[in-house]
Every structure is written in structure tokens, then in C-alpha cells.
Design an enzyme around this catalytic site. Structure first.
Site, PDB file in Angstrom:
ATOM      1  N   GLY A  52      50.931  47.070  42.934  1.00  0.00           N
ATOM      2  CA  GLY A  52      50.868  46.378  44.252  1.00  0.00           C
ATOM      3  C   GLY A  52      49.236  46.777  44.756  1.00  0.00           C
ATOM      4  N   ASP A 220      46.556  39.765  45.488  1.00  0.00           N
ATOM      5  CA  ASP A 220      45.864  40.600  44.764  1.00  0.00           C
ATOM      6  C   ASP A 220      44.460  40.555  44.857  1.00  0.00           C
ATOM      7  OD1 ASP A 220      48.589  40.371  43.247  1.00  0.00           O
ATOM      8  OD2 ASP A 220      47.828  42.460  42.937  1.00  0.00           O
ATOM      9  N   ASN A 230      48.150  36.017  43.095  1.00  0.00           N
ATOM     10  CA  ASN A 230      49.065  37.056  43.044  1.00  0.00           C
ATOM     11  C   ASN A 230      49.937  36.722  42.027  1.00  0.00           C
ATOM     12  OD1 ASN A 230      50.398  38.553  44.981  1.00  0.00           O
ATOM     13  ND2 ASN A 230      52.086  36.992  45.177  1.00  0.00           N
ATOM     14  N   LYS A 231      51.200  37.562  41.949  1.00  0.00           N
ATOM     15  CA  LYS A 231      51.925  37.886  40.869  1.00  0.00           C
ATOM     16  C   LYS A 231      52.128  36.360  40.058  1.00  0.00           C
ATOM     17  CE  LYS A 231      53.045  40.921  39.105  1.00  0.00           C
ATOM     18  NZ  LYS A 231      52.248  41.123  38.174  1.00  0.00           N
TER      19      LYS A 231
END
Ligand code: MRU
Length: 317
Positions: A52, A220, A230-231
Site C-alpha cells: 500500500g 499508487d 492503482n492496483k
């Protein structure tokens, strides 16, 4: 965050030891990983003991404190751990400045960590205003306390809404291949927030059925034009949300905004090991000859974002 009545953070300092909740062991067991050296921190970030963006940043800040005798070498080791989350690089630069100014490096790292927590709390207070009673909210990956030391980014508004007695229901994407959705489920379960874990490819089904009112994700790295990493899987959720007129918000502190890059095309996407795809909990689930690709993140263009929830408020496009 409260776990069985006890306060926990994703990481904390005990003297010159940095303690982490070992996120590889969740949700089955709550185990602590102790980092005493720069190498321990490097391992923790690479192997995702801690993960994270904001939490990785704080871990790197403590890594710089542990390696303060050779800041350049320490910074090089830490920068090579994970390429995508901007918080990591932001925290290293912050610490280099503090060490240059001969400030106490452990105090500086502690202050960095404290600032992250304060910012996430504020994100929660600001984002909560978007949430009305009975809302059903989709989130992707884990952008909770585990990912940010405490409160979370995407999960912080949900925490505050729940504490203010708004009845909410959370759809938590499973988030293959590493199942960060299980971490989200673990946090929501302990918070007493109603939720269901769904397969990643089920989100579109629920959005089209009008079972989801709002999407909140973390980030991120956010480029100057608002494109963000992001993921993996975030992009498709954003596109489907727009197609179904569902507001799509990105929650992130200032440390995730990269002022150096114009747009998402400049963000480096981390490729992770094949075992993340081919194994589950150390057990092979595919034959060895299968070829895989495993990008950890994707880029969502800003045109899909309804607004950014930060510690300063909610900025609309
Ligand atoms: O690979 P991970 O688990 O570190 O990726 C985490 C994410 O993509 C989160 O959504 C992001 O860091 C925001 S966390 C507040």
C-alpha cells in the site's frame, strides 16, 4: 484500527526496531515482523510484508533512519524495492533532506508516519460527506489502515460513515493475484461494516444491476493531469462505472501526487513474479509450462475520475 478491542497500526516504532503487521499472513493469523536493519526493511517492502503506497512510504522513511550512516546507499536500495508507488520516492527525498539538515532521523521518520496518519484521518472526514445512508460502495484492492498505517485512504470515508451510524454495504473486489481484497474484508469485518467479497470480474455485473452507488479506490501514483496508477483491475472498474453513471472517486494523500510527471504514460508499472499467478498459498495451481504475465498496476485516465478525495478536501475535475 481496532482488532478484537486492541488498537493496531500497520507499522510502528519500538526504539530502533520497526514492527509491522505481516500482511502476508492475514487474514489467517496476526503476526508481527520486526525490522532491525535496512535489509529487513527492503525485504519487507519487496515481499509485501508491508504494502500500500503510504505504508510503503513510511517503511522507507524508517529504512532511511536505520541506514542514516550511508544515506545514498540506503536510498538506492530502497528505491529499487518497488517502482510504482510515488510515496516511496517522496519519503526517501523527505528523509534525505532531514538527514542533510542533521535532524534526528528516527524522529523525522516518526513525524513522517504521523503526518500520513493525520492526512488519512482527514481524507476520511472529507470523503464521508459523499456517503449517504444505505449506500452500496465498491472498492478495489486494499486501501485501508493496512495500506496507510491507519484509517486508510479509500476505506477511511467508510470508517467515518459507519462510525456516524450511516448504514453502508461494501463490495470488496477479491483483487487477484494477491488477494488484497481479503485484507479489506479483514478490516471491514473487525470494524463491523457489512460487506461481501466479490470476484474481480463480478463488479460489472453489480454495477449494471444498479447495486453499486459509489466507487472509491486508492492510488499508487497520480500524475499532474490526474491520470493515476492503482492496483491492476482499477481501470476496468472505472470504465464500467462511467458507463453506468456511477461516481468514481480516488482517495489519496499529497504524498501520492507526483509533481514531476505530466500524465499516466510516464508511470512505471511493476511486473511481479510468476508465482503470484501460478501458486496460491505456496501451492501450485497451474502446470509449469503455462506462460503468464503479472502487471501489478494499471493506469486509469483522469476522464474516468469524478473527483479526488485528499486531506485538503474533494477536488472535482
Ligand atoms: O501492490 P500493493 O498491494 O502495494 O498495491 C496497493 C494498491 O494498489 C492500493 O490500492 C494503493 O497503494 C492505495 S493504498 C492506500
Amino acid at each position: 484500527m481496532k482488532i478484537n478491542g486492541k488498537d493496531y497500526q500497520a507499522l510502528w516504532q519500538e526504539g530502533h526496531i520497526v514492527q509491522f503487521i505481516d500482511q502476508r499472513k492475514l487474514p489467517y493469523s496476526l503476526e508481527i515482523y520486526s525490522a532491525r536493519t535496512v535489509d529487513d526493511i527492503v525485504y519487507a517492502i519487496k515481499e509485501m510484508v508491508v504494502r500500500g503506497a503510504p505504508a510503503i512510504g513510511a517503511a522507507a522513511a524508517y529504512g532511511m533512519a536505520l541506514g542514516q550512516n550511508d544515506p545514498e546507499k540506503t536510498a538506492t536500495l530502497l528505491r529499487a524495492t518497488r517502482p510504482t508507488a510515488y510515496d516511496l520516492f517522496h519519503a526517501i527525498e523527505y528523509m534525505i533532506q532531514k538527514i542533510d539538515l542533521e535532524e534526528n532521523a528516527f524522529d523525522a521518520a516518526a513525524s513522517y508516519a504521523k503526518t500520513i496518519i493525520t492526512r488519512c484521518k482527514k481524507i476520511g472526514e472529507n470523503g464521508e460527506k459523499l456517503i449517504t445512508d444505505s449506500m452500496r460502495i465498491l472498492t478495489h484492492c486494499n486501501a485501508g489502515a493496512l495500506a496507510t498505517i491507519d484509517y486508510g485512504t479509500a476505506l477511511a470515508p467508510l470508517r467515518f460513515a459507519h462510525q456516524n451510524r450511516k448504514k453502508i454495504f461494501v463490495y470488496a473486489d477479491e483483487t487477484r493475484p494477491r488477494f488484497q481484497g481479503l485484507l479489506t474484508a479483514w478490516e471491514l469485518y473487525h470494524e463491523g461494516i457489512l460487506y461481501a467479497l466479490i470476484a474481480d470480474n463480478a463488479a460489472g455485473y453489480y454495477m449494471r444491476k444498479k447495486d453499486i452507488d459509489l466507487v472509491i479506490v486508492g492510488a499508487d501514483r497520480i500524475a499532474k493531469n490526474g491520470d493515476f496508477a492503482n492496483k491492476i483491475g482499477t481501470y476496468e472498474k472505472a470504465v464500467i462505472a462511467k458507463e453506468n453513471d456511477i461516481p468514481f472517486y480516488v482517495a489519496a494523500p499529497a504524498s501520492t501526487f507526483d509533481p514531476n510527471i505530466r500524465d499516466g504514460s510516464h508511470i512505471i508499472i511493476e511486473e511481479r513474479a510468476r508465482q503470484e499467478m501460478t501458486e496460491i498459498a505456496g501451492k501450485s495451481i497451474m502446470p509449469d509450462w503455462i506462460t503468464v504475465k503479472n502487471p501489478a498496476f494499471d493506469i486509469t485516465p483522469q476522464k474516468y475520475v469524478t473527483g479526488y478525495i485528499t486531506e485538503s478536501g474533494i477536488s472535482k475535475k
